[in-house]
Design an enzyme around this catalytic site. Structure first.
Site, PDB file in Angstrom:
ATOM      1  N   HIS A  36      34.595  57.729  24.420  1.00  0.00           N
ATOM      2  CA  HIS A  36      35.576  57.096  25.300  1.00  0.00           C
ATOM      3  C   HIS A  36      36.131  55.839  24.650  1.00  0.00           C
ATOM      4  O   HIS A  36      35.835  54.737  25.087  1.00  0.00           O
ATOM      5  CB  HIS A  36      34.869  56.726  26.599  1.00  0.00           C
ATOM      6  CG  HIS A  36      35.711  56.769  27.827  1.00  0.00           C
ATOM      7  ND1 HIS A  36      35.655  57.798  28.708  1.00  0.00           N
ATOM      8  CD2 HIS A  36      36.601  55.899  28.336  1.00  0.00           C
ATOM      9  CE1 HIS A  36      36.470  57.546  29.724  1.00  0.00           C
ATOM     10  NE2 HIS A  36      37.047  56.410  29.516  1.00  0.00           N
ATOM     11  N   PHE A  37      36.779  55.795  23.668  1.00  0.00           N
ATOM     12  CA  PHE A  37      37.467  56.757  22.822  1.00  0.00           C
ATOM     13  C   PHE A  37      37.018  56.557  21.390  1.00  0.00           C
ATOM     14  O   PHE A  37      36.623  55.449  21.051  1.00  0.00           O
ATOM     15  CB  PHE A  37      38.978  56.549  22.948  1.00  0.00           C
ATOM     16  CG  PHE A  37      39.467  56.777  24.362  1.00  0.00           C
ATOM     17  CD1 PHE A  37      39.799  58.044  24.796  1.00  0.00           C
ATOM     18  CD2 PHE A  37      39.564  55.720  25.259  1.00  0.00           C
ATOM     19  CE1 PHE A  37      40.267  58.256  26.090  1.00  0.00           C
ATOM     20  CE2 PHE A  37      40.014  55.930  26.548  1.00  0.00           C
ATOM     21  CZ  PHE A  37      40.367  57.194  26.973  1.00  0.00           C
TER      22      PHE A  37
END
Length: 132
Positions: A36-37
């Site tokens: 994430h991410f």
């Protein structure tokens, strides 16, 4: 103690005048940041909510079960290395808690959580005691 989740390190926890307060340091090695991410890691909202649930659950008698959320607002992106301060106060209704997460002087997340006492555990313990 479940607080905090994974590699989110508890710095401090205290009870003060019916309020629960904890400080948590976010670790870049936490799996919460891994997807994430990939090139721009942020702490997912579910991890933030899990920290609040763990603080409440560990500060109360009995096993609580989260039943609902209300008025949850995510206001700031959390990056690895940030220290988060979690503040929880009991609400006006039974098993209602109002929470705020801050980082420095910025609001990160806030809302309400509602719980019930998990009766399943008590029933299982009672059955186990009856058998022995």
């Amino acid at each position: 103690m479940d607080l905090p989740v994974d590699a989110l390190r508890l710095v401090e926890k205290k009870m003060k005048e019916g309020k629960m307060v904890a400080s948590v340091a976010t670790d870049s090695n936490s799996y919460w940041f891994s997807g994430h991410f990939p090139d721009n890691p942020i702490l997912p909202g579910i991890a933030q909510l899990k920290m609040v649930v763990d603080l409440i659950s560990n500060s109360c008698e009995g096993e609580l079960c989260l039943t609902s959320l209300a008025r949850v607002k995510f206001r700031k992106i959390v990056r690895p290395g940030e220290v988060l301060d979690i503040h929880v106060t009991p609400g006006n209704k039974k098993d209602q808690y109002i929470f705020t997460i801050t980082s420095g002087d910025q609001d990160v997340c806030s809302g309400w959580m509602f719980f019930t006492l998990n009766e399943t555990k008590n029933v299982k313990e009672h059955i186990h005691e009856q058998r022995h």
